[in-house]
Design an enzyme around this catalytic site. Structure first.
Site, PDB file in Angstrom:
ATOM      1  N   GLY A 145      -4.912 -32.101  27.877  1.00 20.80           N
ATOM      2  CA  GLY A 145      -4.100 -30.892  27.972  1.00 20.80           C
ATOM      3  C   GLY A 145      -4.704 -29.834  28.864  1.00 20.80           C
ATOM      4  N   PRO A 201      -8.233 -36.807  29.249  1.00 16.60           N
ATOM      5  CA  PRO A 201      -7.601 -36.039  30.322  1.00 16.60           C
ATOM      6  C   PRO A 201      -6.758 -36.924  31.231  1.00 16.60           C
ATOM      7  CG  PRO A 201      -9.869 -36.491  30.893  1.00 16.60           C
ATOM      8  CD  PRO A 201      -9.653 -37.086  29.522  1.00 16.60           C
ATOM      9  N   CYS A 243      23.059 -37.252  44.122  1.00 21.80           N
ATOM     10  CA  CYS A 243      24.315 -36.598  43.747  1.00 21.80           C
ATOM     11  C   CYS A 243      24.267 -36.069  42.322  1.00 21.80           C
ATOM     12  CB  CYS A 243      25.464 -37.582  43.900  1.00 21.80           C
ATOM     13  SG  CYS A 243      26.023 -37.624  45.583  1.00 21.80           S
ATOM     14  N   TYR A 271       2.333 -37.508  36.447  1.00 16.29           N
ATOM     15  CA  TYR A 271       3.731 -37.441  36.014  1.00 16.29           C
ATOM     16  C   TYR A 271       4.671 -37.371  37.208  1.00 16.29           C
ATOM     17  CZ  TYR A 271       1.112 -36.702  31.821  1.00 16.29           C
ATOM     18  OH  TYR A 271       0.211 -36.870  30.808  1.00 16.29           O
TER      19      TYR A 271
END
Lengths: 417, 417
Positions: free
Chosen positions: A242, A278, A346, A375
């Site tokens: 975190g 981590p 779209c 991510y």
């Protein structure tokens, strides 16, 4: 040699290699990673706790590229996995079982079996039901499963609601009170589990350096209570991850020193080793998504830069309202104006940055979407039948293609009609 | 034979086949589609405009399964595509070029070339810059590109901010004023374009049946002005899609009659044909995602049903706060309580339904997440190294596996280290 992303004159570089040369060779959109920065970021964490017994288990879900896992393994990293697929990934790059921690709220029986077979260091238990299932599976396999209980300390990580995990009303972990009950259940009934660690992880992208020291205090107090009330032979504390990074110029990455200073004497006193998980703090700043401008569209109320990267490569802006810096691969002179950077998909959700002040690029310009190492690719999809992009890892001044772009045949491979 | 999803006794069925039998044969999570309902929903739209020249171009992005495209093609459907990949899909199932409309804000030169080569019916132009690029590409290929201009009528679709597209400040289309300027530019300078249609699409999941009639009025008035001011030989109007479906019991799917009633006399008067691009309204209700309960977790404040489906199979709840009904595959007696339905992915965003009243299932129960036929599988990812799921299409009472689940080798196929 310079490490990371920086300008040399007006050209954006990565570990000594020009970003333009990579994009021109392999096409866009493309993920580019700085191997130098990955090593540097890993070392910064691993070396933060001198004299302590610390296991840095890289969070594979943040970026599971085999080439990056191999790079980290060679640095001595351990791995935090959340699925059977991630287990296969870390085994594939040669990680040993005792370097693997298996987390996740929905472990299936098959995943448990595979992890026990691989001899993982520890399962992070997220619920009583999971403890009971794991005990059953271990018993069937005539083995003992080493476990940690994930505890929700009810500490607010002060982060986006979508990435906060330490509060009582979410799906992760159990409360302190229930952790003690579960500890006792393990001792008395779940005899194929070996409880050796307490685990916590309160959220992602934490930037306030007072939060982890408070968490240390709370978890250390709790551990003493836990040992007293359950008699468990706890040998480690796992504080998860975190640790926040600086997505925006005005931000500073989380300073780990207050955490290290708080945790070192307490764990020494209790004779416990430290575990960390981590992900983003190692990989986040090490990746960029390079894209080519397709169109400049001047609307009545807004100007749009339409490029060939989209939510199918990087969904964080759509999903978390996340901010990513956008840099020109070749600097351009001009007056800054306010524009939206959007992709070709779209969907109104398909934007990377809204109302961003920037020198207007031209059609054909290359742009670099920064801090996309974590991510990013892992959440890519084939939505709109778009191929997932290629990935390049720069290591020791050499750019290597570590993932080819999907072909159309890859995309439809498993379909029939 | 009954069509769609319904209970027979306590068992959930699809087109005469038990959902349980499909899940037990192919595993979970798995997408299951009702072929009968797909045909019925397609026909409901195609037959809504008797006596009119109407082209129903199914929006491939909503569900691009080759088997489903083939089923719709055999019903006479045309196709609305948004990428070169989708072009390859519809060609693969045998669609002819004159059945294909190519939309999308970021068309690349390669995509334009492929579409011109396939002889597509029309390109929906989203910007002036795109018109100029397409003209250039068509000129290079010594051909004429048939085009529509996408117009933003600045009508509020009264839907989620993430799926509204008809307002002036988004990336799609051009304003009415700029459409006229573009029409004149095409006539005078972009001589490799043939302007034949005006197109609009104001958003998704529209449930208010007064919106489309208002849009008809606005677009018809505008078309008359447009023809007068540009002299363009407009032969069609394309109203896009956006027809809403009933995700929740209290909702009703959009009634198309007011739209049909408004549009028929106007288009007859102007001698124009009609084009539509429905996606969700055909496919949405036709798909369900079947999942197995892994754990029941009773937290201090909440009860969680943790199943094996997640945001990696169905991201709509995470992305749009979307509501999906969750039904037991086998009905269970008991008192309803309030629970969260969540997946195994390590993300607080990974939920399918929050605070939902339901009879608590047991570990091992099968549940069916309804109305997942559109924007379901197409947005799936391999996040957490999870395999994308299998898909089954039930046709004429027979369940056929039309997509196999990813293997680990599929997932890492293009990687090297």
């Amino acid at each position: 040699m310079a490490v990371g992303f920086y300008y040399k004159g007006s050209e954006l570089m990565v570990d000594g290699v020009s970003m333009r040369s990579i994009a021109e060779k392999h096409g866009t959109p493309i993920y580019v990673y700085s191997g130098g920065l990955i090593v540097q970021n890993y070392r910064r964490i691993a070396d933060q706790f001198p004299g302590m017994d610390v296991m840095v288990a890289y969070s594979v879900k943040s970026n599971s590229s085999l080439a990056i896992l191999k790079l980290l393994k060679d640095q001595g990293a351990s791995f935090d996995i959340v699925s059977g697929g991630e287990l296969q990934r870390v085994l594939k790059v040669g990680a040993k079982g005792d370097r693997i921690i298996f987390a996740g709220v929905g472990k299936s029986k098959d995943e448990m079996r595979a992890a026990l077979k691989a001899g993982v260091k520890e399962f992070n238990l997220e619920s009583e039901a999971e403890a009971r299932r794991l005990n059953e599976v271990a018993k069937e396999m005539r083995t003992i499963a080493p476990v940690a209980i994930r505890v929700n300390p009810d500490v607010d990580a002060k982060t986006h609601k979508y990435i906060s995990t330490g509060k009582a009303e979410n799906k992760f972990g159990v409360s302190m009170k229930r952790a003690i009950a579960l500890g006792n259940e393990i001792r008395t009934s779940l005899t194929n589990l070996k409880l050796q660690c307490l685990h916590t992880h309160i959220g992602s992208q934490i930037l306030d350096s007072t939060i982890h020291p408070r968490l240390v205090k709370k978890m250390v107090d709790f551990t003493e209570t836990f040992i007293r009330e359950t008699g468990a032979a706890i040998t480690s504390l796992d504080f998860g991850g975190g640790f926040g990074i600086a997505y925006q110029k005005r931000q500073k990455p989380l300073d780990l020193k207050p955490f290290a200073k708080a945790v070192a004497p307490e764990l020494k006193r209790l004779g416990l080793s430290l575990r960390l998980e981590p992900g983003r703090s190692i990989l986040g700043p090490c990746g960029a998504l390079v894209t080519e401008v397709q169109y400049i569209k001047r609307g009545d109320k807004k100007t749009f830069v339409i490029f060939d990267a989209s939510m199918t490569e990087l969904i964080r802006p759509t999903l978390y309202e996340a901010y990513h810096e956008i840099l020109p691969v070749t600097k351009r002179r001009g007056k800054a104006e306010v524009v939206d950077f959007v992709g070709p998909v779209c969907e109104s959700t398909d934007f990377i940055a809204k109302d961003r002040k920037a020198v207007l690029p031209a059609q054909g310009d290359l742009l670099s979407i920064m801090d996309a190492g974590a991510y990013g690719f892992v959440m890519a999809s084939n939505y709109n039948t778009r191929p997932r992009p290629a990935e390049v890892l720069v290591k020791d001044g050499k750019a290597k293609l570590v993932r080819k772009q999907d072909t159309f045949d890859d995309i439809v491979k498993n379909e029939s009609f």
